[in-house]
Design an enzyme around this catalytic site. Structure first.
Site, mmCIF file in Angstrom:
data_model
loop_
_atom_site.group_PDB
_atom_site.id
_atom_site.type_symbol
_atom_site.label_atom_id
_atom_site.label_comp_id
_atom_site.label_asym_id
_atom_site.label_seq_id
_atom_site.Cartn_x
_atom_site.Cartn_y
_atom_site.Cartn_z
ATOM 1 N N SER A 292 -35.867 -7.469 85.695
ATOM 2 C CA SER A 292 -35.200 -6.598 84.703
ATOM 3 C C SER A 292 -35.035 -7.335 83.372
ATOM 4 C CB SER A 292 -33.829 -6.175 85.222
ATOM 5 O OG SER A 292 -33.978 -5.238 86.264
ATOM 6 N N GLU A 293 -34.790 -8.647 83.463
ATOM 7 C CA GLU A 293 -34.605 -9.417 82.221
ATOM 8 C C GLU A 293 -35.915 -9.433 81.415
ATOM 9 O OE1 GLU A 293 -33.621 -10.522 85.327
ATOM 10 O OE2 GLU A 293 -31.552 -9.933 84.926
ATOM 11 N N HIS B 83 -21.683 5.215 103.959
ATOM 12 C CA HIS B 83 -21.959 5.048 105.392
ATOM 13 C C HIS B 83 -20.883 4.209 106.098
ATOM 14 C CE1 HIS B 83 -26.011 6.687 104.867
ATOM 15 N NE2 HIS B 83 -26.160 6.649 106.169
ATOM 16 N N GLY B 84 -20.028 3.519 105.325
ATOM 17 C CA GLY B 84 -18.997 2.687 105.957
ATOM 18 C C GLY B 84 -19.614 1.614 106.846
ATOM 19 N N GLY B 85 -18.898 1.265 107.931
ATOM 20 C CA GLY B 85 -19.328 0.183 108.829
ATOM 21 C C GLY B 85 -20.661 0.463 109.502
ATOM 22 N N GLY C 277 -53.077 -12.315 92.895
ATOM 23 C CA GLY C 277 -52.343 -13.590 92.867
ATOM 24 C C GLY C 277 -52.128 -14.125 91.466
ATOM 25 N N GLU D 29 -42.897 -7.709 89.813
ATOM 26 C CA GLU D 29 -43.694 -7.148 88.700
ATOM 27 C C GLU D 29 -42.906 -7.188 87.395
ATOM 28 O OE1 GLU D 29 -46.393 -3.883 89.101
ATOM 29 O OE2 GLU D 29 -46.402 -4.088 91.275
ATOM 30 N N GLN E 74 -21.963 2.361 100.876
ATOM 31 C CA GLN E 74 -20.506 2.505 100.922
ATOM 32 C C GLN E 74 -20.109 3.786 101.658
ATOM 33 O OE1 GLN E 74 -18.554 0.150 99.990
ATOM 34 N NE2 GLN E 74 -16.579 1.164 100.240
ATOM 35 N N GLY F 2 -43.167 -18.024 87.498
ATOM 36 C CA GLY F 2 -42.929 -16.622 87.843
ATOM 37 C C GLY F 2 -42.916 -15.787 86.572
HETATM 38 C C1 LIG Z 1 -41.566 -9.626 97.997
HETATM 39 C C2 LIG Z 1 -42.295 -10.103 96.778
HETATM 40 C C3 LIG Z 1 -43.609 -9.696 96.574
HETATM 41 C C4 LIG Z 1 -44.326 -10.168 95.464
HETATM 42 N N1 LIG Z 1 -45.650 -9.835 95.326
HETATM 43 C C5 LIG Z 1 -46.380 -10.458 94.361
HETATM 44 C C6 LIG Z 1 -47.800 -10.291 94.303
HETATM 45 O O1 LIG Z 1 -48.389 -9.542 95.082
HETATM 46 N N2 LIG Z 1 -48.500 -10.994 93.365
HETATM 47 C C7 LIG Z 1 -47.887 -11.834 92.471
HETATM 48 O O2 LIG Z 1 -48.571 -12.444 91.653
HETATM 49 N N3 LIG Z 1 -46.537 -12.004 92.489
HETATM 50 C C8 LIG Z 1 -45.784 -11.350 93.416
HETATM 51 N N4 LIG Z 1 -44.418 -11.530 93.472
HETATM 52 C C9 LIG Z 1 -43.793 -12.409 92.485
HETATM 53 C C10 LIG Z 1 -42.881 -11.696 91.498
HETATM 54 O O3 LIG Z 1 -43.629 -10.965 90.572
HETATM 55 C C11 LIG Z 1 -41.971 -12.776 90.875
HETATM 56 O O4 LIG Z 1 -41.032 -13.115 91.863
HETATM 57 C C12 LIG Z 1 -41.301 -12.312 89.602
HETATM 58 O O5 LIG Z 1 -42.226 -12.204 88.560
HETATM 59 C C13 LIG Z 1 -40.183 -13.275 89.158
HETATM 60 O O6 LIG Z 1 -40.613 -14.597 89.144
HETATM 61 P P1 LIG Z 1 -39.753 -15.718 89.913
HETATM 62 O O7 LIG Z 1 -39.469 -15.202 91.270
HETATM 63 O O8 LIG Z 1 -40.484 -17.000 89.806
HETATM 64 O O9 LIG Z 1 -38.388 -15.803 89.133
HETATM 65 P P2 LIG Z 1 -38.087 -16.673 87.809
HETATM 66 O O10 LIG Z 1 -39.120 -16.400 86.775
HETATM 67 O O11 LIG Z 1 -37.868 -18.083 88.203
HETATM 68 O O12 LIG Z 1 -36.725 -16.043 87.328
HETATM 69 C C14 LIG Z 1 -35.465 -16.369 87.908
HETATM 70 C C15 LIG Z 1 -34.395 -15.640 87.096
HETATM 71 O O13 LIG Z 1 -34.414 -16.082 85.729
HETATM 72 C C16 LIG Z 1 -34.576 -14.976 84.871
HETATM 73 N N5 LIG Z 1 -35.361 -15.344 83.691
HETATM 74 C C17 LIG Z 1 -36.545 -16.006 83.663
HETATM 75 N N6 LIG Z 1 -36.976 -16.134 82.401
HETATM 76 C C18 LIG Z 1 -36.062 -15.525 81.616
HETATM 77 C C19 LIG Z 1 -35.937 -15.317 80.204
HETATM 78 N N7 LIG Z 1 -36.869 -15.729 79.344
HETATM 79 N N8 LIG Z 1 -34.843 -14.651 79.740
HETATM 80 C C20 LIG Z 1 -33.894 -14.212 80.596
HETATM 81 N N9 LIG Z 1 -33.947 -14.381 81.935
HETATM 82 C C21 LIG Z 1 -35.015 -15.029 82.435
HETATM 83 C C22 LIG Z 1 -35.299 -13.928 85.702
HETATM 84 O O14 LIG Z 1 -35.134 -12.637 85.174
HETATM 85 C C23 LIG Z 1 -34.639 -14.128 87.047
HETATM 86 O O15 LIG Z 1 -33.427 -13.442 87.096
HETATM 87 C C24 LIG Z 1 -43.691 -11.028 94.536
HETATM 88 C C25 LIG Z 1 -42.352 -11.409 94.740
HETATM 89 C C26 LIG Z 1 -41.659 -10.970 95.846
HETATM 90 C C27 LIG Z 1 -40.252 -11.434 96.030
#
Ligand SMILES: Cc1cc2nc3c(=O)[nH]c(=O)nc-3n(C[C@H](O)[C@H](O)[C@H](O)COP(=O)(O)OP(=O)(O)OC[C@H]3O[C@@H](n4cnc5c(N)ncnc54)[C@H](O)[C@@H]3O)c2cc1C
Length: 380
Positions: free
Chosen positions: A367-368, A339-341, A124, A364, A337, A131
Site C-alpha cells: 500500500s505504501e 462471528h465472535g469466538g 520472479g 504486487e 468480529q 522487494g
Molecule cells: C504470498 C506472496 C506471494 C508473492 N508472489 C510473488 C511472485 O509471484 N513474484 C514476485 O516477484 N514476488 C512475489 N511476492 C513478493 C511481493 O511482491 C513483495 O513481498 C512485495 O513487493 C513487498 O516486498 P518485501 O516483502 O520485500 O517488503 P519490503 O520492500 O521490505 O517492505 C517492508 C515494509 O516497508 C515499506 N516500505 C518499503 N519501501 C518504502 C518506501 N519507500 N516508503 C514507505 N514505505 C516503504 C513497505 O511498504 C512494507 O510495509 C509475493 C509475496 C508474498 C508474501
C-alpha cells in the site's frame, strides 16, 4: 454512461461462477490441508478458455478483455483466494510480458501452452534483499556467446515450486540502475535452475510459493523477452499496471465471500433471545460492508474498462489496488468480529478469508508503494 456488463461478460460470469462452484469448491479443503495446488485445474480451465480469458481465441484464450479477466478473478477468489493466486499469476504476470513483448517463437513455445494450461508459469522479480526496491535486485544475466548466464535468488514466487517456466528478472547492465534490466524465460530442468524450498505462509495455503535459485544457469539468448538489452523495466511496469487492476477484483471477491458468510452467520446466531443481525451494531457494519463492496467493484471494473480503451491508467490502477486492499482489511476485521469466538476457530471458513486477504496490502506493490506511485502521478 453505461455501467452494464456486456452480454458476453454476463454469460462469462455465469459460466465461471458455475465452474468455480462445481469444480473448484470441492478441491479447496484438501488443497488447503496439504498445501498442494490442484494442478489439474490448469488444463481443465485452459480447455474451456477460462484460464486466460482475455487473450485472443487464436492463441487458445477466451477472446475477452480486462473486464473478463476481473470477472474470472472475482469469482475464483470468492471460492478460494489461494487457488486464485496460482491462476491469476498464470493469466497475468507469467504470460503478459510474453504476450505483449515476446517473439513468435516464445509465444508458440510458452504462451500458447500456458494459455491452454499445458505449462505452468511463474514470475520472479522479488529477491531476499529486494522487494519494494525492485531496482536493487542482484540477479545478473551475463552474455556468453549465444546465451546468458544467470546467477541470483528469487523469493516468495507464486507457482515457483510447480512451474514449468519462470519469467525471471535480471540485470544485463547493472551500471544502469532500474533500466539495465531484462526478463528471461527459464525452463524447468535447465541446469543451474532449482527450487530451493517451498515456503509456509500465514494464508493462501492452496497456492504454492517458493524460493528459486539460479546458479550459473545458462539460458539461450532467444529466451530473453524483447529485442534489446535493457527493455525489461517498461515490460514490468506495464505488467504491474494490469495486475493492480486485477487486484481490485481479488479484493472484491474476498470481501464478497466474507460478507455472504457473515450475513448467514449473523442471521443464525442467537444471543439475548434474538439473531445478532437484529442489533443495530451488526446491521450498520453489514450496511457499510455492502456499500464498500459496491464501491470496490464499480471502481475496479471502471478502470478495467479504461484499460481496455488503451488509456494510461498507471495512477488509477494504483488507486484501485490501494483502496481495495485497505478497505478489505476493515471488512475482514468486521466480519471476523461479527462471528465472535466461532470466527476464530479453524472449522469456520471466515478465518480462511481473513488470513488470505491479509496478504493483499503486501504483494504486487505494498500500500505504501501504491501511495508513492499515486503521489508522484498527482505531482507531489
Ligand atoms: C504470498 C506472496 C506471494 C508473492 N508472489 C510473488 C511472485 O509471484 N513474484 C514476485 O516477484 N514476488 C512475489 N511476492 C513478493 C511481493 O511482491 C513483495 O513481498 C512485495 O513487493 C513487498 O516486498 P518485501 O516483502 O520485500 O517488503 P519490503 O520492500 O521490505 O517492505 C517492508 C515494509 O516497508 C515499506 N516500505 C518499503 N519501501 C518504502 C518506501 N519507500 N516508503 C514507505 N514505505 C516503504 C513497505 O511498504 C512494507 O510495509 C509475493 C509475496 C508474498 C508474501
Amino acid at each position: 454512461m453505461d455501467f452494464e456488463l456486456s452480454e458476453e461478460n454476463r454469460i462469462f460470469r455465469e459460466a465461471i461462477r458455475n465452474f468455480a462452484t462445481k469444480e473448484i469448491a470441492p478441491l479447496v479443503d484438501e488443497s488447503e490441508e496439504t498445501g498442494n495446488f490442484p494442478t489439474q485445474l490448469f488444463r481443465m480451465m485452459g480447455e474451456q478458455g477460462f484460464l486466460c480469458p482475455r487473450y485472443p481465441l487464436e492463441l487458445g484464450g477466451g477472446g475477452g478483455d480486462k473486464i473478463t479477466d476481473c470477472i474470472m478473478v472475482e469469482e475464483l477468489t470468492r471460492i478460494s483466494a489461494g487457488i486464485c493466486s496460482g491462476i491469476l499469476v498464470q493469466s497475468g504476470l507469467a504470460t503478459q510480458p510474453i504476450y505483449k513483448y515476446g517473439s513468435e517463437e516464445q509465444k508458440k513455445r510458452f504462451l500458447v501452452p500456458a494459455i491452454r494450461g499445458e505449462k505452468i508459469g511463474a514470475f520472479g522479480l522479488t529477491e531476499p534483499d529486494s522487494g519494494s526496491d525492485a531496482a536493487s535486485i542482484k540477479t545478473r544475466a551475463v552474455k556468453d556467446g549465444d546465451g546468458y548466464i544467470l546467477n541470483g535468488t528469487k523469493i516468495f514466487i507464486t507457482n515457483g515450486p510447480i512451474c514449468d517456466y519462470v519469467v525471471a528478472v535480471a540485470y544485463t547492465d547493472p551500471s544502469k540502475r532500474g533500466v539495465g534490466i531484462n526478463l528471461f524465460i527459464v525452463e524447468k530442468g535447465t541446469p543451474g535452475f532449482s527450487v530451493a524450498r517451498k515456503l509456509h505462509k500465514v494464508g493462501n495455503w492452496a497456492a504454492e510459493t517458493g524460493e528459486l535459485i539460479f546458479e550459473d544457469c545458462r539460458v539461450p539468448a532467444e529466451n530473453m523477452i524483447g529485442e534489446r538489452e535493457g527493455g525489461g523495466f517498461e515490460q514490468i511496469a506495464d505488467t504491474l499496471i494490469s495486475g493492480r487492476i486485477t487486484y481490485g477484483a481479488r479484493c472484491t471477491g474476498t470481501a464478497q465471500a466474507a460478507y455472504e458468510l457473515t450475513m448467514k452467520y449473523a442471521a443464525e446466531r442467537i444471543q439475548f433471545g434474538q439473531p445478532i443481525i437484529k442489533y443495530q451494531n451488526t446491521k450498520f457494519k453489514l450496511a457499510e460492508i455492502a456499500t464498500n463492496i459496491e464501491i470496490m467493484r464499480t471502481f475496479t471494473y471502471r478502470i478495467a474498462w479504461e484499460y481496455d480503451q488503451g488509456r494510461n491508467v498507471r495512477k488509477e490502477a494504483a488507486m484501485v489496488k490501494l483502496f481495495s486492499a485497505e478497505t478489505l482489511q476493515k471488512i475482514l476485521s468486521d466480519t471476523m468480529q461479527i462471528h465472535g469466538g466461532y470466527g476464530y476457530m479453524m472449522e469456520y471458513p471466515i478465518q480462511r478469508f481473513w488470513r488470505d486477504g491479509r496478504l493483499f496490502t503486501i504483494t504486487e506493490g505494498t500500500s505504501e508503494i501504491q501511495r508513492l506511485v499515486i503521489a508522484k502521478e498527482i505531482g507531489c
